[in-house]
Design a protein around this motif. Structure first.
Motif, PDB file in Angstrom:
ATOM      1  N   TYR A   1       0.788  -1.264  -0.120  1.00 33.01           N
ATOM      2  CA  TYR A   1      -0.185  -0.317  -0.159  1.00 33.01           C
ATOM      3  C   TYR A   1       0.992   1.202  -0.315  1.00 33.01           C
ATOM      4  CZ  TYR A   1      -4.776  -1.722   0.266  1.00 33.01           C
ATOM      5  OH  TYR A   1      -5.477  -2.321   0.070  1.00 33.01           O
ATOM      6  N   VAL A   2       2.385   1.632   0.766  1.00 33.16           N
ATOM      7  CA  VAL A   2       2.872   1.988   0.975  1.00 33.16           C
ATOM      8  C   VAL A   2       3.966   2.700  -0.530  1.00 33.16           C
ATOM      9  CG1 VAL A   2       5.001   3.387   1.519  1.00 33.16           C
ATOM     10  CG2 VAL A   2       3.021   1.741   3.208  1.00 33.16           C
ATOM     11  N   SER A   3       4.139   1.461  -1.800  1.00 33.05           N
ATOM     12  CA  SER A   3       4.083   1.952  -2.535  1.00 33.05           C
ATOM     13  C   SER A   3       3.527   2.244  -3.715  1.00 33.05           C
ATOM     14  CB  SER A   3       5.032   0.333  -3.204  1.00 33.05           C
ATOM     15  OG  SER A   3       5.583   0.090  -2.206  1.00 33.05           O
ATOM     16  N   ARG A   4       2.482   2.010  -3.582  1.00 35.80           N
ATOM     17  CA  ARG A   4       1.127   2.177  -4.529  1.00 35.80           C
ATOM     18  C   ARG A   4       0.557   3.975  -4.058  1.00 35.80           C
ATOM     19  NH1 ARG A   4      -3.861  -1.428  -3.521  1.00 35.80           N
ATOM     20  NH2 ARG A   4      -2.399  -2.416  -3.950  1.00 35.80           N
ATOM     21  N   ILE A   5       0.788   4.350  -2.294  1.00 36.06           N
ATOM     22  CA  ILE A   5       0.057   5.554  -1.909  1.00 36.06           C
ATOM     23  C   ILE A   5       1.603   6.627  -2.861  1.00 36.06           C
ATOM     24  CG2 ILE A   5       0.407   7.210  -0.044  1.00 36.06           C
ATOM     25  CD1 ILE A   5      -0.766   4.686   0.822  1.00 36.06           C
ATOM     26  N   LEU A   6       2.760   6.004  -2.788  1.00 37.47           N
ATOM     27  CA  LEU A   6       3.912   6.875  -3.207  1.00 37.47           C
ATOM     28  C   LEU A   6       3.901   7.862  -4.237  1.00 37.47           C
ATOM     29  CD1 LEU A   6       6.750   5.603  -1.344  1.00 37.47           C
ATOM     30  CD2 LEU A   6       4.900   7.371  -0.571  1.00 37.47           C
ATOM     31  N   ALA A   7       3.538   6.329  -5.219  1.00 39.90           N
ATOM     32  CA  ALA A   7       3.226   6.160  -6.455  1.00 39.90           C
ATOM     33  C   ALA A   7       2.111   7.841  -7.101  1.00 39.90           C
ATOM     34  CB  ALA A   7       3.365   4.715  -7.000  1.00 39.90           C
ATOM     35  N   LYS A   8       1.168   7.165  -6.411  1.00 41.16           N
ATOM     36  CA  LYS A   8      -0.261   7.761  -6.973  1.00 41.16           C
ATOM     37  C   LYS A   8      -0.177   9.911  -6.338  1.00 41.16           C
ATOM     38  CE  LYS A   8      -3.780   4.980  -7.087  1.00 41.16           C
ATOM     39  NZ  LYS A   8      -5.118   4.281  -6.632  1.00 41.16           N
ATOM     40  N   LEU A   9       1.090   9.618  -4.680  1.00 44.55           N
ATOM     41  CA  LEU A   9       0.471  11.102  -5.005  1.00 44.55           C
ATOM     42  C   LEU A   9       2.472  12.012  -5.454  1.00 44.55           C
ATOM     43  CD1 LEU A   9       0.129  10.911  -0.942  1.00 44.55           C
ATOM     44  CD2 LEU A   9      -1.252  11.249  -2.707  1.00 44.55           C
ATOM     45  N   ASP A  10       2.980  10.775  -5.850  1.00 54.23           N
ATOM     46  CA  ASP A  10       4.200  11.697  -6.729  1.00 54.23           C
ATOM     47  C   ASP A  10       5.266  11.955  -5.668  1.00 54.23           C
ATOM     48  OD1 ASP A  10       6.053  12.090  -8.650  1.00 54.23           O
ATOM     49  OD2 ASP A  10       4.968  14.305  -8.999  1.00 54.23           O
ATOM     50  N   CYS A  11       5.277  11.072  -4.790  1.00 49.42           N
ATOM     51  CA  CYS A  11       6.025  11.631  -3.399  1.00 49.42           C
ATOM     52  C   CYS A  11       7.022  11.055  -2.911  1.00 49.42           C
ATOM     53  CB  CYS A  11       5.440  11.103  -1.633  1.00 49.42           C
ATOM     54  SG  CYS A  11       4.064  12.369  -1.353  1.00 49.42           S
ATOM     55  N   GLU A  12       9.059  10.652  -3.198  1.00 52.39           N
ATOM     56  CA  GLU A  12       9.647  10.496  -3.272  1.00 52.39           C
ATOM     57  C   GLU A  12       9.623   9.281  -1.577  1.00 52.39           C
ATOM     58  OE1 GLU A  12      14.358  11.673  -3.414  1.00 52.39           O
ATOM     59  OE2 GLU A  12      13.186  12.836  -3.455  1.00 52.39           O
ATOM     60  N   ASN A  13       9.573   9.567  -1.219  1.00 54.11           N
ATOM     61  CA  ASN A  13       9.820   8.545   0.019  1.00 54.11           C
ATOM     62  C   ASN A  13       8.041   9.514   1.399  1.00 54.11           C
ATOM     63  OD1 ASN A  13      10.514  11.033   2.401  1.00 54.11           O
ATOM     64  ND2 ASN A  13      12.358  11.003   1.094  1.00 54.11           N
ATOM     65  N   ARG A  14       8.282   8.110   2.482  1.00 60.54           N
ATOM     66  CA  ARG A  14       7.675   7.977   3.669  1.00 60.54           C
ATOM     67  C   ARG A  14       7.678  10.035   4.157  1.00 60.54           C
ATOM     68  NH1 ARG A  14       6.809   2.753   5.308  1.00 60.54           N
ATOM     69  NH2 ARG A  14       5.755   3.444   7.269  1.00 60.54           N
ATOM     70  N   VAL A  15       8.371  10.266   4.062  1.00 55.53           N
ATOM     71  CA  VAL A  15       8.539  11.640   5.095  1.00 55.53           C
ATOM     72  C   VAL A  15       7.471  12.756   4.464  1.00 55.53           C
ATOM     73  CG1 VAL A  15       9.727  13.616   5.364  1.00 55.53           C
ATOM     74  CG2 VAL A  15      10.563  11.404   6.156  1.00 55.53           C
ATOM     75  N   GLN A  16       7.687  12.809   3.368  1.00 61.38           N
ATOM     76  CA  GLN A  16       6.780  13.488   2.115  1.00 61.38           C
ATOM     77  C   GLN A  16       5.748  13.422   2.048  1.00 61.38           C
ATOM     78  OE1 GLN A  16       8.853  13.915  -2.130  1.00 61.38           O
ATOM     79  NE2 GLN A  16      10.431  14.795  -0.964  1.00 61.38           N
ATOM     80  N   ALA A  17       5.239  11.846   1.803  1.00 58.87           N
ATOM     81  CA  ALA A  17       3.332  11.487   1.894  1.00 58.87           C
ATOM     82  C   ALA A  17       4.136  11.969   3.545  1.00 58.87           C
ATOM     83  CB  ALA A  17       3.831   9.973   2.031  1.00 58.87           C
ATOM     84  N   ALA A  18       4.166  11.562   4.747  1.00 61.15           N
ATOM     85  CA  ALA A  18       3.054  12.434   6.085  1.00 61.15           C
ATOM     86  C   ALA A  18       3.430  13.831   6.124  1.00 61.15           C
ATOM     87  CB  ALA A  18       4.621  11.920   6.933  1.00 61.15           C
ATOM     88  N   LEU A  19       3.953  14.024   5.173  1.00 63.03           N
ATOM     89  CA  LEU A  19       3.354  15.856   5.445  1.00 63.03           C
ATOM     90  C   LEU A  19       2.477  16.115   5.169  1.00 63.03           C
ATOM     91  CD1 LEU A  19       6.962  17.197   5.045  1.00 63.03           C
ATOM     92  CD2 LEU A  19       6.034  17.515   7.134  1.00 63.03           C
ATOM     93  N   LEU A  20       2.268  16.021   3.598  1.00 67.54           N
ATOM     94  CA  LEU A  20       1.504  15.215   2.970  1.00 67.54           C
ATOM     95  C   LEU A  20      -0.372  15.290   3.854  1.00 67.54           C
ATOM     96  CD1 LEU A  20       0.360  16.577  -0.084  1.00 67.54           C
ATOM     97  CD2 LEU A  20       0.508  14.361  -0.727  1.00 67.54           C
ATOM     98  N   ALA A  21      -0.160  13.750   4.182  1.00 64.36           N
ATOM     99  CA  ALA A  21      -1.160  13.321   5.459  1.00 64.36           C
ATOM    100  C   ALA A  21      -1.761  14.472   6.410  1.00 64.36           C
ATOM    101  CB  ALA A  21      -0.615  12.272   5.871  1.00 64.36           C
TER     102      ALA A  21
END
Length: 221
Positions: free
Chosen positions: A196-216
């Protein structure tokens, strides 16, 4: 200064010898962590990370010749496999957020507890973000005040492409949970969460988990 041996390969980059010595002493107390080099400025940090094929770089923001932000940009370009943890103080909040947005794997205060420092290095080497919970909330919440509306609107737009289950996982990333802890919370296996994390990073165009966490966090998840 270099070392040899198996385990998690680390470079410490800070222009203060006492800081480097303290961090080295803490990290080398863990048998699985090998401090392979120390850098006194950003340029050395980039060169050493590349030449030693390291797993983790502990990077001070305020250094001569090349500062931490510039070094981070070079590391992302020339040593993309190296995970970068920012070393900082509360007085550098704006630069910390910029560093996280540009690919840092997390940040630690220089007076962090030894056990937390080791946890951070282990988490980064495993591909997880390490966001010191209290310090991260303080930084993000303080900086969000002046630009909350614009960031929130953009974040909600981007998060809108996710499925409900993907949003659930993203919410847990925003709390700084590892794959294993997130799986326990929503009754998924660690492997499923990783997918799921890999899919989320791809959909959100985030380079890593930190960027996704900030976006959340910006999206209010």
């Amino acid at each position: 200064m270099t070392g040899t041996g198996p385990g998690i390969r680390v470079v410490i980059a800070d222009d203060e010898p006492l800081i480097r010595a303290g961090i080295r002493m803490i990290l080398t107390s863990d048998a699985e962590i090998d401090v392979v080099a120390e850098a006194t400025n950003g340029r050395e940090a980039v060169e050493l990370a590349r030449s030693h094929a390291v797993d983790v770089v502990l990077l001070d923001l305020q250094m001569p010749e090349m500062d931490g932000l510039s070094a981070l940009a070079e590391l992302r370009r020339t040593a993309p496999a190296a995970r970068v943890i920012i070393l900082t103080t509360f007085g550098e909040r704006e630069n910390v957020l910029r560093a996280l947005e540009h690919g840092g794997a997390g940040f630690l205060l220089k007076d962090t507890a030894p056990a937390e420092l080791i946890r951070a290095v282990r988490a980064a080497a495993a591909g997880d973000a390490y966001l010191s919970p209290g310090a991260t909330r303080h930084v993000v919440d303080q900086l969000a005040t002046g630009r909350a509306a614009a960031r929130a609107e953009e974040a909600r737009r981007r998060v809108g492409v996710l499925s409900e289950r993907e949003r659930d996982v993203l919410t847990l990333l925003g709390e700084g949970l590892s794959n294993a802890d997130a799986g326990k919370r929503i009754h998924m296996s660690e492997a499923t969460v990783k997918t799921y994390v890999s899919r989320i990073l791809a959909k959100l165009d985030c380079e890593n988990r930190v960027q996704a966490a900030l976006l959340a966090r910006d999206a209010g998840l």
